[in-house]
Design a protein around this motif. Structure first.
Motif, PDB file in Angstrom:
ATOM      1  N   PRO A   5      -2.506  -3.522   4.797  1.00 51.12           N
ATOM      2  CA  PRO A   5      -3.531  -3.925   3.819  1.00 51.12           C
ATOM      3  C   PRO A   5      -3.539  -3.085   2.544  1.00 51.12           C
ATOM      4  O   PRO A   5      -3.809  -3.614   1.458  1.00 51.12           O
ATOM      5  CB  PRO A   5      -4.842  -3.764   4.592  1.00 51.12           C
ATOM      6  CG  PRO A   5      -4.464  -3.915   6.025  1.00 51.12           C
ATOM      7  CD  PRO A   5      -3.094  -3.337   6.146  1.00 51.12           C
ATOM      8  N   SER A   6      -3.235  -1.801   2.631  1.00 53.87           N
ATOM      9  CA  SER A   6      -3.258  -0.969   1.431  1.00 53.87           C
ATOM     10  C   SER A   6      -2.044  -1.191   0.545  1.00 53.87           C
ATOM     11  O   SER A   6      -2.047  -0.818  -0.638  1.00 53.87           O
ATOM     12  CB  SER A   6      -3.362   0.518   1.804  1.00 53.87           C
ATOM     13  OG  SER A   6      -2.159   0.973   2.387  1.00 53.87           O
ATOM     14  N   LEU A   7      -0.983  -1.789   1.096  1.00 58.94           N
ATOM     15  CA  LEU A   7       0.214  -2.074   0.293  1.00 58.94           C
ATOM     16  C   LEU A   7       0.136  -3.421  -0.414  1.00 58.94           C
ATOM     17  O   LEU A   7       0.768  -3.613  -1.460  1.00 58.94           O
ATOM     18  CB  LEU A   7       1.463  -2.046   1.182  1.00 58.94           C
ATOM     19  CG  LEU A   7       1.816  -0.717   1.843  1.00 58.94           C
ATOM     20  CD1 LEU A   7       3.106  -0.870   2.646  1.00 58.94           C
ATOM     21  CD2 LEU A   7       1.953   0.397   0.814  1.00 58.94           C
ATOM     22  N   GLN A   8      -0.633  -4.356   0.127  1.00 57.42           N
ATOM     23  CA  GLN A   8      -0.647  -5.706  -0.428  1.00 57.42           C
ATOM     24  C   GLN A   8      -1.103  -5.762  -1.886  1.00 57.42           C
ATOM     25  O   GLN A   8      -0.481  -6.448  -2.711  1.00 57.42           O
ATOM     26  CB  GLN A   8      -1.520  -6.633   0.430  1.00 57.42           C
ATOM     27  CG  GLN A   8      -1.351  -8.111   0.090  1.00 57.42           C
ATOM     28  CD  GLN A   8       0.063  -8.603   0.338  1.00 57.42           C
ATOM     29  OE1 GLN A   8       0.565  -8.538   1.453  1.00 57.42           O
ATOM     30  NE2 GLN A   8       0.718  -9.098  -0.710  1.00 57.42           N
ATOM     31  N   PRO A   9      -2.182  -5.041  -2.269  1.00 58.77           N
ATOM     32  CA  PRO A   9      -2.577  -5.094  -3.686  1.00 58.77           C
ATOM     33  C   PRO A   9      -1.496  -4.560  -4.632  1.00 58.77           C
ATOM     34  O   PRO A   9      -1.325  -5.081  -5.745  1.00 58.77           O
ATOM     35  CB  PRO A   9      -3.837  -4.218  -3.738  1.00 58.77           C
ATOM     36  CG  PRO A   9      -4.368  -4.235  -2.344  1.00 58.77           C
ATOM     37  CD  PRO A   9      -3.164  -4.286  -1.462  1.00 58.77           C
ATOM     38  N   VAL A  10      -0.770  -3.542  -4.189  1.00 56.64           N
ATOM     39  CA  VAL A  10       0.307  -2.991  -5.020  1.00 56.64           C
ATOM     40  C   VAL A  10       1.429  -4.011  -5.162  1.00 56.64           C
ATOM     41  O   VAL A  10       1.973  -4.223  -6.253  1.00 56.64           O
ATOM     42  CB  VAL A  10       0.833  -1.681  -4.408  1.00 56.64           C
ATOM     43  CG1 VAL A  10       1.938  -1.099  -5.270  1.00 56.64           C
ATOM     44  CG2 VAL A  10      -0.293  -0.680  -4.228  1.00 56.64           C
ATOM     45  N   ILE A  11       1.785  -4.646  -4.056  1.00 54.27           N
ATOM     46  CA  ILE A  11       2.835  -5.670  -4.083  1.00 54.27           C
ATOM     47  C   ILE A  11       2.410  -6.845  -4.962  1.00 54.27           C
ATOM     48  O   ILE A  11       3.210  -7.373  -5.746  1.00 54.27           O
ATOM     49  CB  ILE A  11       3.163  -6.134  -2.647  1.00 54.27           C
ATOM     50  CG1 ILE A  11       3.835  -4.991  -1.869  1.00 54.27           C
ATOM     51  CG2 ILE A  11       4.047  -7.375  -2.658  1.00 54.27           C
ATOM     52  CD1 ILE A  11       4.022  -5.269  -0.391  1.00 54.27           C
ATOM     53  N   GLU A 116       7.836  -6.660   4.482  1.00 53.10           N
ATOM     54  CA  GLU A 116       7.613  -5.225   4.637  1.00 53.10           C
ATOM     55  C   GLU A 116       6.603  -4.958   5.755  1.00 53.10           C
ATOM     56  O   GLU A 116       5.471  -5.439   5.718  1.00 53.10           O
ATOM     57  CB  GLU A 116       7.087  -4.640   3.312  1.00 53.10           C
ATOM     58  CG  GLU A 116       6.841  -3.148   3.346  1.00 53.10           C
ATOM     59  CD  GLU A 116       8.090  -2.378   3.717  1.00 53.10           C
ATOM     60  OE1 GLU A 116       8.114  -1.862   4.861  1.00 53.10           O
ATOM     61  OE2 GLU A 116       9.017  -2.319   2.886  1.00 53.10           O
ATOM     62  N   ASN A 117       6.996  -4.212   6.765  1.00 54.95           N
ATOM     63  CA  ASN A 117       6.089  -3.944   7.891  1.00 54.95           C
ATOM     64  C   ASN A 117       5.892  -2.457   8.165  1.00 54.95           C
ATOM     65  O   ASN A 117       5.326  -2.080   9.184  1.00 54.95           O
ATOM     66  CB  ASN A 117       6.581  -4.648   9.168  1.00 54.95           C
ATOM     67  CG  ASN A 117       7.986  -4.222   9.560  1.00 54.95           C
ATOM     68  OD1 ASN A 117       8.505  -3.217   9.062  1.00 54.95           O
ATOM     69  ND2 ASN A 117       8.606  -4.985  10.452  1.00 54.95           N
ATOM     70  N   ARG A 118       6.329  -1.621   7.226  1.00 54.90           N
ATOM     71  CA  ARG A 118       6.133  -0.192   7.387  1.00 54.90           C
ATOM     72  C   ARG A 118       4.755   0.228   6.888  1.00 54.90           C
ATOM     73  O   ARG A 118       4.138  -0.463   6.078  1.00 54.90           O
ATOM     74  CB  ARG A 118       7.227   0.577   6.642  1.00 54.90           C
ATOM     75  CG  ARG A 118       8.609   0.412   7.240  1.00 54.90           C
ATOM     76  CD  ARG A 118       9.690   1.013   6.361  1.00 54.90           C
ATOM     77  NE  ARG A 118       9.856   0.262   5.124  1.00 54.90           N
ATOM     78  CZ  ARG A 118      10.748   0.555   4.172  1.00 54.90           C
ATOM     79  NH1 ARG A 118      11.537   1.602   4.335  1.00 54.90           N
ATOM     80  NH2 ARG A 118      10.842  -0.185   3.096  1.00 54.90           N
ATOM     81  N   GLY A 119       4.294   1.373   7.350  1.00 54.82           N
ATOM     82  CA  GLY A 119       3.012   1.892   6.914  1.00 54.82           C
ATOM     83  C   GLY A 119       3.114   2.553   5.547  1.00 54.82           C
ATOM     84  O   GLY A 119       4.206   2.916   5.087  1.00 54.82           O
ATOM     85  N   PRO A 120       1.978   2.749   4.876  1.00 56.82           N
ATOM     86  CA  PRO A 120       1.986   3.295   3.515  1.00 56.82           C
ATOM     87  C   PRO A 120       2.530   4.713   3.416  1.00 56.82           C
ATOM     88  O   PRO A 120       3.041   5.100   2.372  1.00 56.82           O
ATOM     89  CB  PRO A 120       0.509   3.233   3.096  1.00 56.82           C
ATOM     90  CG  PRO A 120      -0.260   3.097   4.356  1.00 56.82           C
ATOM     91  CD  PRO A 120       0.612   2.379   5.314  1.00 56.82           C
ATOM     92  N   GLN A 134       9.557  10.096  -0.523  1.00 58.91           N
ATOM     93  CA  GLN A 134       8.161  10.035  -0.908  1.00 58.91           C
ATOM     94  C   GLN A 134       7.509   8.928  -0.091  1.00 58.91           C
ATOM     95  O   GLN A 134       8.209   8.079   0.463  1.00 58.91           O
ATOM     96  CB  GLN A 134       8.004   9.780  -2.401  1.00 58.91           C
ATOM     97  CG  GLN A 134       8.626   8.491  -2.893  1.00 58.91           C
ATOM     98  CD  GLN A 134       8.468   8.345  -4.397  1.00 58.91           C
ATOM     99  OE1 GLN A 134       7.397   8.040  -4.892  1.00 58.91           O
ATOM    100  NE2 GLN A 134       9.551   8.588  -5.120  1.00 58.91           N
ATOM    101  N   PRO A 135       6.175   8.918   0.020  1.00 59.39           N
ATOM    102  CA  PRO A 135       5.532   7.843   0.776  1.00 59.39           C
ATOM    103  C   PRO A 135       5.831   6.478   0.177  1.00 59.39           C
ATOM    104  O   PRO A 135       5.923   6.328  -1.048  1.00 59.39           O
ATOM    105  CB  PRO A 135       4.040   8.189   0.665  1.00 59.39           C
ATOM    106  CG  PRO A 135       4.004   9.646   0.381  1.00 59.39           C
ATOM    107  CD  PRO A 135       5.225   9.921  -0.454  1.00 59.39           C
TER     108      PRO A 135
END
Length: 276
Positions: A5-11, A116-120, A134-135
């Protein structure tokens, strides 16, 4: 497992901005690809080549084997030399070749990011020559920031303004604001006890204060400061151009309102750019 969920807005921010670039350049005449941009030595074609080149490296494509000319005045160090290879190798490409490659790269990258299924916080090896992990969330944030910044380079070169309040613009604002404490406290060496206010208007409005503590460390907040040491007022586009190194302060002095200690204000503006 789906995208975190935290990656979706960036994507989503990256997707909107890179697709905006495609829409901007798709109808261009061949001559328009040669228009200069605010990136030293780069035309519209070169900016798009850079975007394509970085995204291909994120896809895991091998870098082109290419020798740069010796007369590229804007190539001054190893990082710019690394970046320039993907640009120079496409300088002979036609408009159709450019838009076709961009279209394919966007398609492949969107598919990659959808899966993409990796964590942030997953360590990610940045492909641009640094060799440092880097993260993943940081890497994707930098990509969205970079693509939006180059979208704006193209818009100014083509005189087609827009997207100054897009999701990627908001992400860019937060990315740039995170660097302000270092700019003020370390780079500009504002004295302990200083309070520097940034009053920005336009499509994205914000008021931020950087306070320098007794140990010389800077912290940023959104509260109003009474009697600040310096107040810098400007519109959002000017702020972004300065912070991204597109213009020098003297070139946009008429668009910056300065109040307070003039010497510190000049030093902050001189150190304002955070990009190479």
């Amino acid at each position: 497992m789906t995208v975190h969920p935290s990656l979706q807005p960036v994507i989503d921010a990256w997707t909107q901005s890179v697709e905006a670039i495609h829409e901007l350049v798709k109808p261009l005449a061949e001559s328009d690809w040669n228009r200069p941009t605010e990136c030293p030595g780069w035309s519209v074609r070169d900016v798009v080549s850079h975007v394509i080149g970085v995204e291909t490296e994120f896809l895991g494509e091998p870098r082109p084997i290419h020798t740069l000319p010796r007369d590229l005045y804007h190539v001054t160090d190893e990082f710019s030399r690394y970046i320039e290879v993907q640009v120079d190798v496409r300088r002979c490409h036609t408009a159709l070749e450019m838009t076709s490659e961009l279209d394919l790269v966007i398609l492949r990258r969107c598919r990659q990011l959808r899966n993409e299924n990796r964590g942030p916080q997953t360590p990610f090896r940045w492909p641009l020559g640094s060799g440092n992990d880097q993260p993943l969330e940081r890497a994707l944030t930098v990509r969205a920031f970079d693509v939006w910044t180059h979208e704006q380079d193209l818009r100014r070169a083509l005189r087609m303004p827009g997207d100054l309040d897009s999701p990627a613009a908001v992400l860019t604002r937060d990315f740039l604001l995170a660097a302000l404490p270092k700019v003020v406290a370390k780079d500009a060496a504002a004295p302990p006890g200083s309070a520097v206010v940034f009053d920005v208007h336009g499509p994205l409005e914000f008021l931020r204060t950087v306070r320098v503590d007794a140990q010389g460390r800077g912290k940023i907040d959104s509260s109003v400061s009474l009697g600040p040491t310096v107040t810098l007022g400007m519109d959002w586009e000017t702020y972004a151009r300065l912070a991204c190194g597109r213009v020098r302060p003297d070139a946009v002095a008429d668009q910056i309102k300065v109040e307070g200690e003039p010497r510190l204000a000049r030093t902050i503006l001189r150190e304002f750019a955070i990009t190479p």
